[in-house]
Enzyme design. Structure first.
Site, PDB file in Angstrom:
ATOM      1  N   THR A 377       0.876  -1.167   0.000  1.00 22.93           N
ATOM      2  CA  THR A 377       0.000   0.000   0.000  1.00 22.93           C
ATOM      3  C   THR A 377       0.917   1.223   0.000  1.00 22.93           C
ATOM      4  OG1 THR A 377      -1.612  -1.317   1.196  1.00 22.93           O
ATOM      5  CG2 THR A 377      -1.795   1.065   1.464  1.00 22.93           C
ATOM      6  N   ASP A 419      -9.039  -9.257   1.251  1.00 24.88           N
ATOM      7  CA  ASP A 419      -9.231  -8.568   2.535  1.00 24.88           C
ATOM      8  C   ASP A 419     -10.586  -8.905   3.167  1.00 24.88           C
ATOM      9  OD1 ASP A 419      -6.835  -7.375   3.044  1.00 24.88           O
ATOM     10  OD2 ASP A 419      -7.352  -5.421   2.237  1.00 24.88           O
ATOM     11  N   SER A 449      -7.216  -2.011   6.799  1.00 30.60           N
ATOM     12  CA  SER A 449      -6.469  -1.478   7.948  1.00 30.60           C
ATOM     13  C   SER A 449      -5.929  -0.083   7.655  1.00 30.60           C
ATOM     14  CB  SER A 449      -5.281  -2.385   8.282  1.00 30.60           C
ATOM     15  OG  SER A 449      -5.735  -3.647   8.660  1.00 30.60           O
ATOM     16  N   GLY A 470       1.367  -1.442   4.871  1.00 30.84           N
ATOM     17  CA  GLY A 470       1.847  -2.499   5.777  1.00 30.84           C
ATOM     18  C   GLY A 470       0.761  -3.433   6.263  1.00 30.84           C
TER      19      GLY A 470
END
Ligand code: GLY
Length: 573
Positions: A377, A419, A449, A470
């Site tokens: 990301t 995800d 996240s 991350g």
């Protein structure tokens, strides 16, 4: 060893670590505005937008479109993301441009004939792609809050795709390392390999990297807006790419895609306001929840990198990530108890069983394994001279998504469907487990996240803009940048550069960056009952800060990003 000696040793280890990364560091200051991102060319595109009279939103949008050209591992047209905006008038916004499950998605689509999670299908097939959200989101932000026109914020991305740019070493290497991935499909071969006498050759560092099809797609977006991507030729090319494999995205899915303005998650930490991303990201809720749990302790007094602080923060993280697995998902589809989770009373209850001298145990169910992290990301931070600020995190999920470039359109597709919780209790690529709240449902957005965050203290004319890639470590990376700044009173550079650690409930262990922590403290954590593992680096928190008239940009020294300031820039490192 005495406590004083140990504290001195800890400080020495941290200083040595910070000094060791200083040589690659980037910090700029300017009173006119800064952009910090993973690519210097992209940061410069943002600065050009500011020079043309644009605001922080124009700069963020120009930077994000340029990242799709210069940082294809995570910058994207075929992925999605989140943006948090704070305007100088005190208003704040959260924009959700997360990918959505196609209408044909089914709950068990990533389970094999034995009912087991099939990572090949979930991560490396065309079926792993959600309906992309980036183009809709970036254009919606620019339209609502920007000052420039669409053509202006896309011009630099188009120029760099059309004329090419010299491939930096690290990106050339990452592209070369994926040769087998590119060879799987015509579209990917055409972009990431060079055809020479019927042979596909690798790109080398410093070679000119031209992306003609991508330039054409960007021009369609510049001319037609969202229709240039979600309808017409680009949509036809996306659907044709889906049909070359098991992809599910249809014309209907593309046409119906919209980004959504949501109420940001608001919290407070000591004297600071926290503004972050609500579901379908878990980031803002968990960040505020963890800060609420920490607020009851004098973290500054406990000290950076000490046993007490690392144990406390790990226990806080363990509790928050346990809640994530059960309660967090797309709030359009599942009643996420946001208000309860970010209530300070709830935090106090949650820490009721905390003991300062013993690690608690995560549930007894088999722990998930955390795969080696790549920089899936990417995050960019912008502050302009008026004090408008943007935190924007965007992703294809895995580095280079599922590895399929849409043939003829020149951009990579995400593998964001992983995800979702493909099978309750089964870990995804980040070792995160989930439940009903995050089950696959057509047109639902998968839990994230990503934690683009802005911290404000109006009295002190203070802004901190941060975020990170991350996967599961994003939220704890942001937490540490905030705690380092507020409790440990570090400069922005030190808050970003200091070593990081992470606990996510399952697996029941603390992940630590290899360098920077005192080995004796790690031993002490183990004697409290914590298991520990090492990782080379955690996160890439390109950040910005405003204190009075001084705006500072810092790119994370762990990577090759760059912060650029407008005009009166003094490169301080
Ligand atoms: N794909 C990583 C995240 O959204 O959290």
């Amino acid at each position: 060893m005495t406590k004083i000696f140990r504290a001195a040793l800890t400080i020495l280890v941290v200083i040595t670590f910070v000094y060791s990364v200083l040589i690659t560091a980037n910090e700029v200051s300017s009173s006119l505005g800064v952009v910090s991102s993973r690519s210097e060319l992209a940061s410069q595109a943002g600065i050009q937008a500011l020079e043309q009279g644009g605001n922080a939103i124009d700069a963020a949008v120009a930077t994000a479109f340029t990242l799709a050209v210069t940082y294809p591992a995570a910058g994207n047209l075929g992925g999605g993301g989140f943006m948090v905006v704070y305007l100088a008038d005190g208003s704040s916004y959260a924009l959700d441009f997360r990918e959505m499950a196609p209408a044909a998605a089914t709950r068990d689509m990533f389970l094999d004939e034995n009912g087991d999670y099939d990572s090949e299908r979930a991560l490396r097939s065309r079926m792993s792609s959600g309906v992309p959200g980036s183009v809709a989101g970036l254009l919606a932000a620019q339209d609502k809050l920007g000052k420039l026109d669409r053509q202006a914020v896309l011009a630099e991305a188009i120029r760099l795709a059309e004329n090419g740019f010299q491939l930096p070493d690290d990106i050339a290497k990452r592209i070369r390392d994926r040769r087998d991935v590119w060879l799987r499909s015509e579209g990917s071969k055409q972009v990431f390999l060079k055809l020479d006498n019927e042979e596909y050759l690798d790109y080398n560092a410093s070679e000119l990297f031209v992306q003609t099809d991508l330039a054409t797609t960007l021009k369609r977006i510049s001319k037609e807006g969202t229709k240039g991507f979600y309808e017409g030729e680009t949509a036809d090319l996306i659907v044709a790419e889906m049909q070359r494999g098991n992809g599910l995205i249809s014309h209907g899915d593309l046409k119906r895609y919209t980004s959504v303005w949501r109420e940001p998650v608001h919290g407070t930490y000591r004297d600071y306001q926290i503004i972050s991303m609500p579901p379908p990201s878990s980031g803002g809720v968990l960040l505020v929840q963890m800060l609420n749990m920490l607020e009851r302790f004098d973290v500054g007094e406990l000290g950076f990198g000490t046993l007490a602080t690392m144990h406390l923060m790990s226990e806080v993280e363990r509790r928050a990530y346990a809640d994530r697995a059960t309660h967090l998902g797309d709030s359009d589809f599942y009643p996420v108890p946001i208000d309860e989770l970010i209530d300070k009373k709830y935090a106090s209850k949650r820490m009721g069983n905390f003991t300062p001298d013993k690690a608690s145990k995560s549930a007894t169910i088999e722990a998930g394994t955390v795969s080696v992290e790549s920089l899936e990301t990417t995050h960019l931070s912008v502050i302009d001279h008026e004090g408008n600020a943007v935190a924007l995190t965007t992703t294809l999920n895995s580095g280079y998504g599922n590895g399929y470039v849409v043939e003829g359109a020149g951009f990579l597709l995400n593998n964001e469907m992983d995800d979702f919780s493909a099978k309750p209790g089964e870990p995804n690529q980040f070792g995160l487990v989930g439940a009903e709240a995050n089950a696959i449902v057509p047109r639902k957005r998968m839990l994230s996240s990503m934690t683009p965050t802005i911290v404000v203290n109006k009295e002190e004319d203070y802004l901190l803009v941060t975020g990170s890639p991350g996967g599961s470590t994003i939220i704890t990376t942001v937490l540490q940048v905030v705690v380092n700044s507020i409790d440990h009173k570090m400069t922005l550079y030190d808050a970003v550069a200091s070593p990081r650690f992470h606990h996510q409930w399952l697996s029941d262990r603390i992940t630590l960056e290899l360098q920077g922590f005192d080995p004796e403290i790690i031993d002490d954590l183990r004697s409290l009952g914590h298991e520990t593992v090492n990782r080379t680096t955690i996160g890439d928190a390109n950040s910005a800060q405003k204190i009075g008239n001084m705006i500072i940009g810092v790119s994370d020294p762990r990577n090759e990003g760059r912060a650029v300031g407008l005009e009166n820039t003094q490169n301080s490192q």
